[in-house]
Design a protein around this motif. Structure first.
Motif, PDB file in Angstrom:
ATOM      1  N   ARG A 121       0.800  -1.096   0.124  1.00  0.00           N
ATOM      2  CA  ARG A 121       0.016   0.007   0.088  1.00  0.00           C
ATOM      3  C   ARG A 121       0.727   1.124  -0.056  1.00  0.00           C
ATOM      4  NH1 ARG A 121      -3.309   1.069   4.164  1.00  0.00           N
ATOM      5  NH2 ARG A 121      -5.277   1.519   3.168  1.00  0.00           N
ATOM      6  N   VAL A 122       1.816   1.105   0.833  1.00  0.00           N
ATOM      7  CA  VAL A 122       2.908   2.324   0.720  1.00  0.00           C
ATOM      8  C   VAL A 122       3.562   2.548  -0.595  1.00  0.00           C
ATOM      9  CG1 VAL A 122       4.835   3.535   2.037  1.00  0.00           C
ATOM     10  CG2 VAL A 122       3.105   2.342   3.308  1.00  0.00           C
ATOM     11  N   VAL A 123       4.165   1.623  -1.030  1.00  0.00           N
ATOM     12  CA  VAL A 123       4.920   1.628  -2.435  1.00  0.00           C
ATOM     13  C   VAL A 123       3.802   2.077  -3.506  1.00  0.00           C
ATOM     14  CG1 VAL A 123       6.072   0.080  -4.266  1.00  0.00           C
ATOM     15  CG2 VAL A 123       6.637  -0.224  -1.795  1.00  0.00           C
ATOM     16  N   LEU A 148       3.804   2.214  11.560  1.00  0.00           N
ATOM     17  CA  LEU A 148       4.414   2.833  10.739  1.00  0.00           C
ATOM     18  C   LEU A 148       3.690   4.176  10.227  1.00  0.00           C
ATOM     19  CD1 LEU A 148       7.131   2.345   9.281  1.00  0.00           C
ATOM     20  CD2 LEU A 148       5.672   1.331   7.255  1.00  0.00           C
ATOM     21  N   TRP A 149       4.416   5.372  10.342  1.00  0.00           N
ATOM     22  CA  TRP A 149       3.874   6.409   9.965  1.00  0.00           C
ATOM     23  C   TRP A 149       4.723   7.163   8.817  1.00  0.00           C
ATOM     24  CZ3 TRP A 149      -0.315   9.476  12.282  1.00  0.00           C
ATOM     25  CH2 TRP A 149      -0.837   8.557  13.688  1.00  0.00           C
ATOM     26  N   LEU A 150       3.882   7.725   7.915  1.00  0.00           N
ATOM     27  CA  LEU A 150       4.616   8.314   6.715  1.00  0.00           C
ATOM     28  C   LEU A 150       4.704   9.967   6.851  1.00  0.00           C
ATOM     29  CD1 LEU A 150       3.121   5.894   5.684  1.00  0.00           C
ATOM     30  CD2 LEU A 150       3.146   6.954   3.369  1.00  0.00           C
ATOM     31  N   ILE A 151       5.757  10.523   6.799  1.00  0.00           N
ATOM     32  CA  ILE A 151       6.193  11.837   6.724  1.00  0.00           C
ATOM     33  C   ILE A 151       6.745  12.464   5.603  1.00  0.00           C
ATOM     34  CG2 ILE A 151       6.155  11.963   9.401  1.00  0.00           C
ATOM     35  CD1 ILE A 151       9.409  11.793   9.083  1.00  0.00           C
ATOM     36  N   ASP A 152       6.792  13.951   5.557  1.00  0.00           N
ATOM     37  CA  ASP A 152       7.775  14.370   4.486  1.00  0.00           C
ATOM     38  C   ASP A 152       7.396  14.205   3.000  1.00  0.00           C
ATOM     39  OD1 ASP A 152       9.042  15.510   6.494  1.00  0.00           O
ATOM     40  OD2 ASP A 152      10.703  14.418   6.277  1.00  0.00           O
ATOM     41  N   HIS A 153       6.378  14.833   2.500  1.00  0.00           N
ATOM     42  CA  HIS A 153       5.986  14.481   0.881  1.00  0.00           C
ATOM     43  C   HIS A 153       6.297  15.853  -0.025  1.00  0.00           C
ATOM     44  CE1 HIS A 153       3.412  11.662   3.464  1.00  0.00           C
ATOM     45  NE2 HIS A 153       3.970  10.681   2.356  1.00  0.00           N
ATOM     46  N   GLY A 154       7.087  16.474   0.599  1.00  0.00           N
ATOM     47  CA  GLY A 154       7.532  17.844  -0.232  1.00  0.00           C
ATOM     48  C   GLY A 154       8.173  17.491  -1.551  1.00  0.00           C
ATOM     49  N   ALA A 155       8.808  16.152  -1.751  1.00  0.00           N
ATOM     50  CA  ALA A 155       9.660  15.756  -2.864  1.00  0.00           C
ATOM     51  C   ALA A 155       8.490  15.008  -3.495  1.00  0.00           C
ATOM     52  CB  ALA A 155      10.649  15.186  -2.473  1.00  0.00           C
ATOM     53  N   VAL A 180      12.394   2.035   0.642  1.00  0.00           N
ATOM     54  CA  VAL A 180      12.674   1.628   1.949  1.00  0.00           C
ATOM     55  C   VAL A 180      11.967   0.200   2.145  1.00  0.00           C
ATOM     56  CG1 VAL A 180      11.364   3.008   3.239  1.00  0.00           C
ATOM     57  CG2 VAL A 180      13.438   2.003   4.070  1.00  0.00           C
ATOM     58  N   LEU A 181      10.907   0.084   1.377  1.00  0.00           N
ATOM     59  CA  LEU A 181      10.098  -1.121   1.800  1.00  0.00           C
ATOM     60  C   LEU A 181      10.149  -2.164   0.640  1.00  0.00           C
ATOM     61  CD1 LEU A 181       6.872   0.715   3.456  1.00  0.00           C
ATOM     62  CD2 LEU A 181       8.942  -0.181   4.410  1.00  0.00           C
ATOM     63  N   ALA A 182      10.819  -2.261  -0.213  1.00  0.00           N
ATOM     64  CA  ALA A 182      11.143  -2.882  -1.292  1.00  0.00           C
ATOM     65  C   ALA A 182      11.519  -4.310  -0.872  1.00  0.00           C
ATOM     66  CB  ALA A 182      12.151  -2.586  -2.251  1.00  0.00           C
TER      67      ALA A 182
END
Length: 274
Positions: A121-123, A148-155, A180-182
């Motif tokens: 789902r994250v990938v 698990l928390w997702l941060i920093d979507h500026g890029a 990182v989750l590959a």
């Protein structure tokens, strides 16, 4: 619309990367990681934070709550660092805040197991938004209360730095080899089947409406903020339909430079600060 608060105390800078976010307290008694309009990345990084962060949350991914923060630069007058002083002076008015997650740890793939479903789902989500900054070099993930928390979507959504490329970006494949989750065997097919149908025009329109007009104004080629919002909607909507078929998981690179844009290049590894 995102909740709006007023910054009441500048606590400390987070000296990671080029944007120099800071921890602030606000009039709602909350504590936030604040990202500034006066930072080198500019307002488009904040637009990306809102659109992608809110989209991730509505897809059921864990993203810290976002708020609009009004900043009076006077609250940083006691900060001794000249760079911070300049940043605060350049950022008076409306900025963006993310809920501070006290005690969270930077994600370490050797210490924290992620299931194939969650990894997928994250990938898939990162492929949709073309996130080039969630790699093994710089995970931009936190572990908080065992989750698990997702941060920093500026890029993300790199095409919005060059709008003529947006049409081609719809079909651009996503190389997740360095994600990182590959290594957790992400179930991308299941993620696409679950998430793609949830990306609707109505959903994206509601999310785009959260972006302040002043961060969308005066964009070359667009006569209004709503016209610009519309292109964000149509680009992501079209990309969601097929991106699941265009995600590559190959061998992780060892010395290939990061695909992140220049203003993110050279970021040091994230420490457990948020």
């Amino acid at each position: 619309m995102l909740k709006e608060v007023i910054a009441t105390r500048y606590v400390t800078p987070l000296r990671e990367g080029g944007s120099l976010p800071g921890i602030v307290e606000a009039d709602d008694l909350g504590t936030y990681v604040m990202k500034f309009t006066g930072a080198g990345q500019g307002r488009k990084a904040l637009v990306a934070e809102i659109i992608c962060g809110e989209l991730g949350r509505r897809l059921g991914l864990r993203v810290p709550d976002l708020v609009r923060i009004q900043l009076d630069p006077v609250i940083g007058l006691s900060e001794p660092d000249q760079e911070v002083q300049q940043l605060l002076r350049a950022s008076g008015g409306l900025n963006l805040g993310m809920d501070y997650l006290p005690g969270s740890l930077g994600f370490d793939p050797l210490a924290f197991e992620v299931g194939a479903c969650e990894a997928g789902r994250v990938v898939w989500f990162d492929a949709l938004i073309n996130n080039v900054d969630r790699s093994w070099r710089n995970p931009n993930l936190l572990v908080w209360h065992g989750e698990l928390w997702l941060i920093d979507h500026g890029a993300t959504m790199i095409w919005h730095h060059n709008w003529p490329s947006a049409e081609k970006a719809v079909a651009k494949p996503y190389d997740a080899s360095d994600h990182v989750l590959a290594g957790f065997g992400p179930d991308i097919a299941a993620a696409a089947a679950e998430l793609a149908p949830r990306i609707t025009e109505e959903l994206l329109t509601a999310i785009a409406a959260d972006v302040p007009d002043e961060w969308l104004a005066d964009e070359p080629g667009f006569d209004s903020p709503d016209a610009l919002r519309r292109v964000y909607v149509t680009t992501l909507l079209a990309r969601a339909r097929t991106i699941g078929d265009h995600i590559t998981l190959g061998e992780r690179s060892k010395d290939k430079p990061s695909q992140a844009p220049e203003w993110l290049a050279g970021k040091p590894p994230r420490r457990a600060v948020k």
